[in-house]
Design an enzyme around this catalytic site. Structure first.
Site, PDB file in Angstrom:
ATOM      1  N   GLY A 185      -4.289  10.109  -1.119  1.00 13.45           N
ATOM      2  CA  GLY A 185      -4.727   9.057  -2.025  1.00 13.45           C
ATOM      3  C   GLY A 185      -5.780   8.218  -1.328  1.00 13.45           C
ATOM      4  O   GLY A 185      -6.970   8.240  -1.654  1.00 13.45           O
TER       5      GLY A 185
ATOM      6  N   CYS B 177       1.208 -19.791  -4.476  1.00 14.20           N
ATOM      7  CA  CYS B 177       2.006 -20.746  -3.711  1.00 14.20           C
ATOM      8  C   CYS B 177       2.832 -19.987  -2.687  1.00 14.20           C
ATOM      9  O   CYS B 177       4.068 -20.014  -2.703  1.00 14.20           O
ATOM     10  CB  CYS B 177       2.896 -21.544  -4.648  1.00 14.20           C
ATOM     11  N   GLU B 178       2.139 -19.249  -1.859  1.00 18.61           N
ATOM     12  CA  GLU B 178       2.731 -18.448  -0.788  1.00 18.61           C
ATOM     13  C   GLU B 178       1.735 -18.496   0.343  1.00 18.61           C
ATOM     14  O   GLU B 178       0.577 -18.129   0.153  1.00 18.61           O
ATOM     15  CB  GLU B 178       2.874 -16.980  -1.225  1.00 18.61           C
TER      16      GLU B 178
ATOM     17  N   GLU C 151      -1.906  15.844  -0.747  1.00 21.01           N
ATOM     18  CA  GLU C 151      -1.667  14.784  -1.749  1.00 21.01           C
ATOM     19  C   GLU C 151      -2.269  13.491  -1.233  1.00 21.01           C
ATOM     20  O   GLU C 151      -1.592  12.469  -1.174  1.00 21.01           O
ATOM     21  CB  GLU C 151      -0.173  14.495  -1.904  1.00 21.01           C
TER      22      GLU C 151
ATOM     23  N   TYR D 214       1.360  -5.982   4.659  1.00 21.29           N
ATOM     24  CA  TYR D 214       1.366  -5.232   5.925  1.00 21.29           C
ATOM     25  C   TYR D 214       0.585  -5.928   7.047  1.00 21.29           C
ATOM     26  O   TYR D 214       0.463  -5.377   8.130  1.00 21.29           O
ATOM     27  CB  TYR D 214       0.715  -3.853   5.743  1.00 21.29           C
TER      28      TYR D 214
HETATM   29  C1  LIG Z   1       1.892   7.459  -1.368  1.00 20.35           C
HETATM   30  C2  LIG Z   1       2.046   8.932  -1.345  1.00 20.35           C
HETATM   31  C3  LIG Z   1       0.939   9.759  -1.118  1.00 20.35           C
HETATM   32  C4  LIG Z   1      -0.437   9.236  -0.815  1.00 20.35           C
HETATM   33  O1  LIG Z   1      -0.485   8.504   0.343  1.00 20.35           O
HETATM   34  P1  LIG Z   1      -1.921   8.067   0.940  1.00 20.35           P
HETATM   35  O2  LIG Z   1      -1.552   7.222   2.108  1.00 20.35           O
HETATM   36  O3  LIG Z   1      -2.585   7.295  -0.126  1.00 20.35           O
HETATM   37  O4  LIG Z   1      -2.639   9.306   1.291  1.00 20.35           O
HETATM   38  C5  LIG Z   1       1.128  11.123  -1.176  1.00 20.35           C
HETATM   39  N1  LIG Z   1       2.344  11.659  -1.425  1.00 20.35           N
HETATM   40  C6  LIG Z   1       3.432  10.899  -1.635  1.00 20.35           C
HETATM   41  C7  LIG Z   1       4.724  11.552  -1.916  1.00 20.35           C
HETATM   42  C8  LIG Z   1       3.317   9.517  -1.606  1.00 20.35           C
HETATM   43  O5  LIG Z   1       4.397   8.757  -1.812  1.00 20.35           O
END
Ligand SMILES: *Cc1c(COP(=O)(O)O)cnc(C)c1O
Length: 414
Positions: free
Chosen positions: A275, A342-343, A273, A315
Site C-alpha cells: 500500500g 483538544c489533544e 500487497e 506513531y
Molecule cells: C496494511 C496491510 C498491507 C499494506 O501495508 P503497507 O505498509 O501499506 O504496505 C498489506 N497487507 C495487509 C494484510 C495489511 O494489513
C-alpha cells in the site's frame, strides 16, 4: 537522499485552492502510474507477479481505478473494502481478502465476488466451511512467531502479533483444507512494516519459499502462490534512501531459483500487497496557517488537524513539511506545527526547523498518499478533508468532497 519535490508550484497550488479550499489531500496521478510501472517491471524476472494494492492505504475509487488499469488487484480486509473493489470492477481472483477476526458476512461477500480468501486462523477453516463453504482456492496467513526474531515499531514482534497460523498449524491447515476440497493453495506472511531495508522483505520471501517447500514435502500440497504482503517502506525523511526496487526484484528472483525450482514448485506465482510503497510518496496534505502563537514554545496552527493525518500523533512519525514560496528560505525558526484538536498530540511536527511562517502561508505536509486521509476520524467534531487528484494534463478532479456537518450529524437524532 529522498526527493522532496512537489508536483505543483506556489502559483499552481494557489489556483487550486481558489476552487477547493484547504485543507485537502492531493494525489499525483502521473507519479503513481510511473511508480506502479516501475514496481511491476522490477519483479518481471519472476514467472508471474501480481500486486494487490492494500485498499486501506487509500480507499478512493479514483485511485483504485488508476491501479486497476495498470493491472493491479485489490487487497481487502473489510466489507467496505470488498464493496469498493467490486464497485470499481475489481472482482474474482483480482481480490485478495486478507482479514482477521472476520465476520461471516464478509467471508460470504468475498466468496460471492470470487476473491481469494487468505485465512488468518486455523479455527476459521470450520467457520468458513459453515458460513460460506470451502472454496477451490485458498490462502493461509503464516506467523513465524519465535522463528523470526524481527522487530518493528508498527507490527512489533511476531510472537506478540495477533495475526496468522503458527508454524505447526500451517501444515495442519493445508492438509485439512485439502481434505475439505480446496485444490489451489497460497501462503502469506506480513512481518515488516514501513521498512526501507530491502533485505527484510527478501527475508519474508525466503521464509515463505522455504515453508512452501516444507509443506510440499510434508503434506504433498503444492503451493500455487506466495504472497509477500506489504510493509515496504518509503523515505519519509529527506536523508533516507528509497528502496532499490530493481535490486529487490532481482534478489527475490534469485531466491526463487535457489529455493522454489529445486522444490518442484515452479511455476509458482508471487504476489505483493503493498500500500504505502505504491501511493505513499505521491500524495500530500495542503493546509493554510490560521494562527501563530508564542508562549514557552512557538506554535503554528493549521486549518488541518490529526483528523486529516493521524500518523504523527499515533506513531510519532516524521512527515516532511514545505512552506510554499519559502522552499529556499533559511530555516531560522523552531516550531511545533499543530492542528486544532483538544489533544496536545495533535501536532504534525514537533520542534521542527523551518523558515519564518506567517498566518495565510500554505503549508504542505508530504507523503500522505497512504495511511493518510484513510485513517481520519471525527473526534472533537472535526470533519475529514477533501481528496483531489492532479491529472497528467494539470487538471484537478475532486475525488472526495470534504465532510459537512450534515454528514457528522447523520447518525444521531435531536
Ligand atoms: C496494511 C496491510 C498491507 C499494506 O501495508 P503497507 O505498509 O501499506 O504496505 C498489506 N497487507 C495487509 C494484510 C495489511 O494489513
Amino acid at each position: 537522499m529522498a526527493d522532496k519535490k512537489l508536483p505543483f508550484t506556489k502559483t499552481e497550488i494557489e489556483k487550486i485552492i481558489e476552487k477547493y479550499p484547504t485543507p485537502f489531500h492531493i494525489y499525483d496521478a502521473r507519479a503513481i502510474r510511473e511508480n506502479v510501472r516501475r514496481f511491476l517491471k522490477a519483479f518481471s524476472g519472476l514467472p508471474e507477479f501480481k500486486e494487490y494494492y492494500a485498499v486501506k492505504a487509500c480507499p478512493n475509487p479514483a485511485i483504485l481505478r488508476i491501479l486497476k488499469d495498470l493491472g493491479c488487484g485489490a487487497d481487502c480486509s473489510s466489507m467496505a473494502e470488498l464493496i469498493l473493489a467490486e464497485r470499481v470492477g475489481i472482482t474474482g481472483e483480482n481480490i485478495m481478502f486478507t482479514s482477521n477476526d472476520t465476520p461471516a458476512a464478509e467471508f460470504q461477500k468475498a466468496r460471492d465476488l470470487g476473491g481469494i480468501i487468505n485465512l488468518d486462523d486455523i479455527s476459521h477453516i470450520d467457520f468458513l466451511k459453515k458460513h460460506a463453504g470451502i472454496p477451490e482456492i485458498i490462502s493461509i496467513r503464516y506467523n513465524p512467531g519465535p522463528r523470526r526474531a524481527g522487530s518493528n515499531v508498527i507490527i512489533g514482534n511476531p510472537e506478540e502479533a495477533k495475526y496468522g497460523f503458527t508454524y505447526e498449524q500451517t501444515f495442519e491447515g493445508c492438509a485439512r483444507l485439502r481434505d475439505l476440497g480446496a485444490r489451489r493453495f497460497g501462503l502469506h506472511s506480513f512481518i515488516i512494516s514501513n521498512d526501507i531495508e530491502r533485505s527484510h522483505y527478501l527475508e519474508t520471501a525466503r521464509m515463505l519459499f522455504q515453508l512452501a517447500a516444507e509443506i510440499k514435502a510434508k503434506t504433498g500440497v503444492s503451493i500455487e502462490f506466495v504472497n509477500l504482503s506489504g510493509g515496504l517502506g518509503i523515505p519519509y525523511r529527506p536523508d533516507q534512501e528509497a528502496v532499490d526496487i530493481e535490486a529487490l526484484g532481482r534478489e527475490i528472483a534469485e531466491a526463487y531459483d535457489e529455493l522454489v525450482r529445486p522444490a518442484g514448485l515452479h511455476p509458482m506465482k508471487i504476489f505483493a500487497e503493498c500500500g504505502r510503497y505504491i501511493t505513499g510518496p505521491y500524495g500530500c496534505l495542503v493546509s493554510t496557517v490560521l494562527h501563530k502563537k508564542n508562549i514557552y514554545r512557538e506554535y503554528v496552527g493549521l486549518d488541518a488537524c490529526m483528523a486529516d493525518l493521524m500518523r504523527p500523533a499515533l506513531y510519532g512519525s516524521y512527515h516532511h513539511i514545505t512552506v510554499m514560496g519559502k522552499e529556499t528560505s533559511p530555516a531560522t525558526r523552531v516550531y511545533d506545527i499543530t492542528g486544532s484538536l483538544c489533544e496536545n498530540n495533535d501536532k504534525f511536527a514537533i520542534q521542527r526547523e523551518l523558515p519564518e511562517i506567517e498566518p495565510g502561508d500554505i503549508v504542505v505536509i508530504h507523503d500522505t498518499g497512504a495511511h493518510g486521509h484513510a485513517m481520519g476520524f471525527n473526534y472533537n467534531g472535526k470533519l475529514r478533508s477533501a481528496e483531489l487528484l492532479l491529472e497528467e494534463d494539470g487538471s484537478v478532479e475532486l475525488i472526495r468532497r470534504a465532510e459537512t456537518l450534515e454528514d457528522y450529524f447523520a447518525t444521531v437524532r435531536f
